[in-house]
Write an enzyme that holds these catalytic residues in place. Structure first.
Site, PDB file in Angstrom:
ATOM      1  N   SER A   1      -1.449  33.853 -33.506  1.00  0.00           N
ATOM      2  CA  SER A   1      -2.510  34.227 -34.132  1.00  0.00           C
ATOM      3  C   SER A   1      -2.383  34.128 -35.214  1.00  0.00           C
ATOM      4  CB  SER A   1      -3.188  35.545 -33.882  1.00  0.00           C
ATOM      5  OG  SER A   1      -3.984  35.774 -34.446  1.00  0.00           O
ATOM      6  N   PHE A   2      -2.733  35.528 -36.507  1.00  0.00           N
ATOM      7  CA  PHE A   2      -2.070  35.346 -37.593  1.00  0.00           C
ATOM      8  C   PHE A   2      -0.085  35.179 -38.126  1.00  0.00           C
ATOM      9  CE2 PHE A   2       0.487  37.493 -41.711  1.00  0.00           C
ATOM     10  CZ  PHE A   2      -1.331  37.432 -42.089  1.00  0.00           C
TER      11      PHE A   2
END
EC number: 3.1.-.-
Length: 313
Positions: A108-109
Site C-alpha cells: 500500500s503506502f
C-alpha cells in the site's frame, strides 16, 4: 525472543537518525540478499510477521517502522510528515545497514514510498515488489482536492501542537474495535498483531504509539502527472512485480479515475519495462497478513528468479 515474536525473527533493530531512531525487525540470513519491507499507512513492521516466515530464509529481510509509526521516533515538533521525508528515511536506513543494492517489498503506502525511492535512486534497487499498491498516485479528479489536502495538513499539525492533549488511554478491546471499524479488510487476528507493536502499556491501559499528527494519508502524498509517471517508469532499472488483490484497495474504491490510473500504470510498465510481472490473487487489501499463502509463493519465485517471466494479465 518474546512469546509474541514472529517465527524466524532474528533481531530487533534501532537505527539512529537526527530526530531519534528508526525501529526495525529482521529475519533470515545476514549473508543473504537484502530485502527492505515497507508497511502501509498507520501500520507497522509487524504487518509482515505472517508473510516473511513463508519466504526463502536465505534472504535477509528488514521490516522498518516509518517515522511516527510503530516503535520509531516521532518527527521533531513543527516537522510535517511528507512523502519525500519517508523516502529519505529509506536512504538513511540503508546507509546505516551499509546496503549498496537491495530489493523492496512494499504494501500500500509503503509501495508508493518504495516506488518513489526506486525512481530517485534506481541504481540501488534490484527488485521492487508492490503489494496491492500503485507505483505512483496519478493526477486525476484528486487535483480538485490537492490544495485542500495541503491546507488541511498544515492546519491539522497546528491544531495537534496547540492542543497539547495527553495520549488517550484505551483497553485492548476498545482499540481493536476502533481499528477494525476503520479498516474493514483487517481480521481480528491481524488487528491484534498490529496493536502489539503499535501500542505501549501504561498503568491504566494502552496508548497508541503513532504520532497524533498522522491522521490522513492524503496529507503526506504527492500526485504526479501521467507524463512524469511515464518518464519515471522509463528510468527504472529493477525487476518489478505488482500483486493486486481481487478485493483489494482499488476494487473497494468507487472512484473510476483511480482504477483507470492503475490500468494506465500497468499498461505503461508492460510496454516500457523488459522485466515486469503482474499477478492478481484472491484476498483483500491486507492479503499478505490475512492470507499470506496467497502471495508467498509468487514473491518467493520472484525473489529467486534470475530470468523474469513476461508480464501477465
Amino acid at each position: 525472543m518474546s512469546e509474541n515474536a514472529a517465527p524466524g525473527l532474528i533481531s530487533e533493530l534501532k537505527l539512529a537518525v537526527p530526530w531519534g531512531h528508526i525501529a526495525a525487525k529482521a529475519w533470515g540470513s545476514l549473508q543473504g540478499p537484502p530485502v527492505l519491507c515497507l508497511h502501509g499507512w498507520l501500520d507497522n513492521a509487524s504487518s509482515f510477521d505472517r508473510l516473511i516466515p513463508l519466504l526463502p530464509q536465505d534472504f535477509y529481510y528488514v521490516a522498518m517502522d516509518f517515522g511516527g509509526h510503530g516503535l520509531s521516533s516521532h518527527y521533531s515538533p513543527g516537522v510535517p510528515y511528507y512523502l519525500q521525508t519517508f523516502v529519505s528515511e529509506i536512504r538513511r536506513v540503508v546507509a546505516a545497514l551499509k546496503w549498496n543494492r537491495f530489493s523492496i517489498l512494499g504494501h500500500s503506502f509503503g509501495g508508493v514510498v518504495g516506488g518513489m525511492f526506486f525512481c530517485t535512486f534506481p541504481e540501488m534497487v534490484d527488485k521492487l515488489i508492490l503489494l496491492d499498491t500503485p507505483l505512483f498516485l496519478l493526477e486525476s479528479d484528486e487535483m480538485e482536492n490537492l490544495l485542500t489536502y495541503k491546507r488541511r495538513a498544515i492546519e491539522h499539525v497546528l491544531q495537534v501542537e496547540a492542543s497539547q492533549e495527553p495520549s488517550h488511554v484505551f483497553s485492548l478491546k476498545q482499540l481493536l474495535q476502533r481499528l477494525l471499524k476503520s479498516n474493514s479488510h483487517l481480521s481480528e487476528e491481524c488487528g491484534e498483531l498490529l496493536l502489539q507493536r503499535g501500542t505501549t502499556k501504561v498503568a491504566t491501559g494502552l496508548v497508541l504509539n503513532r504520532d497524533q499528527r498522522l491522521a490522513w494519508a492524503e496529507n503526506s502524498i504527492d500526485f504526479i502527472s501521467r507524463e512524469l509517471c511515464a518518464h519515471s517508469i522509463r528510468k527504472l532499472q529493477a525487476h518489478v512485480l505488482l500483486i493486486k488483490a481481487v478485493h483489494g484497495y482499488f476494487d473497494s474504491r468507487q472512484n473510476y479515475s483511480e482504477k483507470e490510473s492503475l490500468s494506465f500504470m500497468i499498461d505503461t510498465m508492460k510496454s516500457t519495462l523488459k522485466e515486469f510481472q503482474f499477478v492478481e490473487v484472491p484476498g483483500n487489501h491486507c492479503v499478505h497478513m490475512s492470507e499470506p499463502q496467497h502471495v508467498a509463493s509468487i514473491i518467493s519465485s520472484f525473489l529467486q528468479c534470475t530470468h523474469m517471466l513476461p508480464a501477465q494479465l
